[in-house]
Every structure is written in C-alpha cells, then in structure tokens.
Design an enzyme around this catalytic site. Structure first.
Site, PDB file in Angstrom:
ATOM      1  N   LYS A  13      32.769   0.333  12.084  1.00  8.52           N
ATOM      2  CA  LYS A  13      33.995   0.068  11.323  1.00  8.52           C
ATOM      3  C   LYS A  13      34.637   1.361  10.800  1.00  8.52           C
ATOM      4  CE  LYS A  13      31.919  -2.630   8.320  1.00  8.52           C
ATOM      5  NZ  LYS A  13      30.518  -2.684   8.806  1.00  8.52           N
ATOM      6  N   ARG A  88      33.122  -8.711   1.902  1.00 12.17           N
ATOM      7  CA  ARG A  88      31.762  -8.824   2.428  1.00 12.17           C
ATOM      8  C   ARG A  88      31.143 -10.176   2.092  1.00 12.17           C
ATOM      9  NH1 ARG A  88      30.511  -3.464   3.532  1.00 12.17           N
ATOM     10  NH2 ARG A  88      28.385  -2.835   3.552  1.00 12.17           N
ATOM     11  N   ARG A 127      22.170   7.866  12.475  1.00 10.92           N
ATOM     12  CA  ARG A 127      23.424   8.225  11.805  1.00 10.92           C
ATOM     13  C   ARG A 127      23.189   9.229  10.673  1.00 10.92           C
ATOM     14  NH1 ARG A 127      27.624   3.618  10.061  1.00 10.92           N
ATOM     15  NH2 ARG A 127      26.375   3.187   8.218  1.00 10.92           N
ATOM     16  N   ARG A 162      21.695   8.893   4.741  1.00 14.86           N
ATOM     17  CA  ARG A 162      21.938   8.101   3.541  1.00 14.86           C
ATOM     18  C   ARG A 162      20.646   7.468   3.030  1.00 14.86           C
ATOM     19  NH1 ARG A 162      27.056   4.502   5.252  1.00 14.86           N
ATOM     20  NH2 ARG A 162      25.671   2.918   4.404  1.00 14.86           N
ATOM     21  N   ARG A 173      19.805  -4.571   4.979  1.00 15.75           N
ATOM     22  CA  ARG A 173      21.269  -4.618   5.121  1.00 15.75           C
ATOM     23  C   ARG A 173      21.672  -5.597   6.222  1.00 15.75           C
ATOM     24  NH1 ARG A 173      22.310   1.316   6.127  1.00 15.75           N
ATOM     25  NH2 ARG A 173      24.455   0.815   6.669  1.00 15.75           N
TER      26      ARG A 173
HETATM   27  P1  ADP Z   1      27.546  -0.314   6.122  1.00 15.68           P
HETATM   28  O1  ADP Z   1      28.737  -1.096   6.595  1.00 15.68           O
HETATM   29  O2  ADP Z   1      27.119   0.696   7.077  1.00 15.68           O
HETATM   30  O3  ADP Z   1      26.437  -1.162   5.584  1.00 15.68           O
HETATM   31  P2  ADP Z   1      28.980   0.608   3.749  1.00 15.68           P
HETATM   32  O4  ADP Z   1      29.231   2.050   3.607  1.00 15.68           O
HETATM   33  O5  ADP Z   1      30.126  -0.274   4.035  1.00 15.68           O
HETATM   34  O6  ADP Z   1      27.873   0.538   4.866  1.00 15.68           O
HETATM   35  O7  ADP Z   1      28.246   0.053   2.451  1.00 15.68           O
HETATM   36  C1  ADP Z   1      27.104   0.640   1.899  1.00 15.68           C
HETATM   37  C2  ADP Z   1      26.573  -0.189   0.743  1.00 15.68           C
HETATM   38  O8  ADP Z   1      27.579  -0.258  -0.286  1.00 15.68           O
HETATM   39  C3  ADP Z   1      26.274  -1.635   1.070  1.00 15.68           C
HETATM   40  O9  ADP Z   1      24.975  -1.802   1.592  1.00 15.68           O
HETATM   41  C4  ADP Z   1      26.455  -2.305  -0.296  1.00 15.68           C
HETATM   42  O10 ADP Z   1      25.337  -2.063  -1.139  1.00 15.68           O
HETATM   43  C5  ADP Z   1      27.620  -1.545  -0.880  1.00 15.68           C
HETATM   44  N1  ADP Z   1      28.925  -2.194  -0.553  1.00 15.68           N
HETATM   45  C6  ADP Z   1      29.936  -1.656   0.179  1.00 15.68           C
HETATM   46  N2  ADP Z   1      30.979  -2.509   0.257  1.00 15.68           N
HETATM   47  C7  ADP Z   1      30.626  -3.618  -0.433  1.00 15.68           C
HETATM   48  C8  ADP Z   1      31.260  -4.858  -0.715  1.00 15.68           C
HETATM   49  N3  ADP Z   1      32.495  -5.141  -0.255  1.00 15.68           N
HETATM   50  N4  ADP Z   1      30.575  -5.769  -1.462  1.00 15.68           N
HETATM   51  C9  ADP Z   1      29.348  -5.512  -1.943  1.00 15.68           C
HETATM   52  N5  ADP Z   1      28.693  -4.373  -1.711  1.00 15.68           N
HETATM   53  C10 ADP Z   1      29.305  -3.417  -0.970  1.00 15.68           C
END
Ligand code: ADP
Length: 219
Positions: A13, A88, A127, A162, A173
């Site tokens: 994404k 999400r 990554r 990370r 996740r």
């Molecule tokens: P990825 O899509 O690779 O899991 P992100 O960078 O989008 O990683 O998100 C990393 C972390 O940030 C998630 O695992 C969650 O803990 C938090 N997070 C990000 N966006 C949201 C969201 N919209 N709602 C709840 N938690 C979020």
C-alpha cells in the site's frame, strides 16, 4: 482523487500510494507513518500508541479518528488523498463515511490489493524502513537495498527494521488483518466502491488503479 487502499500488511500500500501521489498530486495519508512519527517524537499520541504497535495490535479507533478528523481538514487534502492503512476496522469506515459527509466529499475508489500470503511473509521479514520520521522510505534487503552501510538513499538517515517486523509481531498483524480489516472488502463492495487488483507488481497495481479511476471519471 480520493482513494482508499486496502490490503494486508506487506501488500504494498505504501509503495503504491507514493507512486500514485506522483501521478495526480493527491496527498498520501498513512496512519502508520503518522503514528511512527508520533512515537519517535515522544508525543502523547506516540506514548499511547507504541505498545499496541509493537505487539502488532491495532491502535484504538478513538485515537485514529482523532488523528484523521484533523488530518483530512488540512489544506493539502483539497487536491485529493490516498488513504493508506486507514480505515482498518468497520467502526473506522463508518466514522470516515460520516466525516466525509460532513466535509461534503465523496470517495472515488477503494482498491483492494491482493498478494499471496507467502509473498507477504517474505516481504515483511525483508522490509526495512528509513528511521527519519519525515522520510520513512521503504527498502527491501533483497529487491531494494539501502546503501551498503545501511543508510537511506533519499535522506541519509539509518535504515532500520521496524519493531513490529519480528516474526511474532508479523504473525499477529496478519491475524489482526484477517479478523478486523478483511471485512472491509465486503463493506466497500456493498457501498459500490470496490476494485480488486491482484498483482505483486506495484507498476501493475498502479496502472490498474489509474484505469479504474479513468473508467470512473468517464461514467
Ligand atoms: P502495515 O500496513 O504494514 O501493517 P502500518 O504502517 O499501516 O503497517 O501500521 C503499523 C501499525 O500502526 C499497525 O500494526 C497498527 O498498530 C497501527 N495502525 C496504523 N494504522 C492504523 C489504523 N487505521 N487503526 C489502528 N491501528 C493502526
């Protein structure tokens, strides 16, 4: 254009959002990037979010909605936005719907990026991310390595793995995604916005999205 990018962690994404912003000038809004920036800066938001993030759990909807309410009203959103990693959960999608109604805005497209599970696991463990909160360029030790001494090619900051990219956190996740986020596919199908794009090539995904947008604007 106002687009939501859906897809499991590692579906690409962030990479796709960056390619699309270059194309039509809309702004990428990544709740993950915003949260990591807040953790790094040690803000109140960062302190509240860090534990959830490191464990691979979702940050509570209320915190995310607080971020998004103000973010969507910033002037750079006028040219359009690409939501990457938000919504999400179903409550977040409902709240987004209300927020957009209030701002008198409509989504153009929700693109669901489908990538096989093996590819996702391989991508997430290889990554790496630029540690500069304002850059957060994404690298991959196999396909897109940083400099030989581990620095970001864009800004020179150290490139790191990370905290949520350990095998345990990745597994968590993916579970969280299946349980909480995957139901959004049906949600947006019912709303009539959904376009499914199955590809591991970001160029192919980007051209698929561009095509879908062109189709929409011709309607
Ligand atoms: P990825 O899509 O690779 O899991 P992100 O960078 O989008 O990683 O998100 C990393 C972390 O940030 C998630 O695992 C969650 O803990 C938090 N997070 C990000 N966006 C949201 C969201 N919209 N709602 C709840 N938690 C979020």
């Amino acid at each position: 254009m106002r687009i939501v990018l859906l897809g499991a962690p590692g579906a690409g994404k962030g990479t796709i959002a960056k390619l699309l912003t270059d194309y039509d000038g809309s702004v990428q809004i990544s709740t993950g990037d915003i949260l990591r920036g807040a953790v790094k800066a040690g803000t109140e938001l960062g302190k509240k979010a860090q534990g959830y993030m490191d464990r691979g759990e979702l940050v509570p909807d209320s915190l995310i909605m607080e971020i998004m309410e103000s973010r969507l009203q910033e002037p750079d959103c006028k040219k359009g936005f690409l939501l990457d990693g938000f919504p999400r959960t179903i409550p977040q999608a409902d709240a987004l719907k209300k927020m957009l109604q209030k701002l008198n805005l409509k989504l153009d497209l929700v693109a669901n990026i489908e990538v096989p599970k093996e590819v996702i696991l391989d991508r997430l463990t290889t990554r790496r991310t630029c540690s500069n909160a304002n850059c957060q360029e994404i690298y991959n030790i196999k396909s897109k390595p940083p400099t030989p001494d581990g620095k970001c090619k864009k800004c020179g900051s150290p490139v790191i793995q990370r905290a949520d990219e350990t095998v345990e956190a990745i597994t968590k996740r993916l579970e969280t995604y299946n349980e909480k986020t995957a139901p959004l596919i049906d949600y947006y199908r019912k709303e009539g916005f959904l376009k499914i794009i199955a590809s591991t090539s970001s160029d192919e995904v980007v051209s698929g999205i561009k095509k879908a947008i062109k189709g929409k604007s011709a309607e």
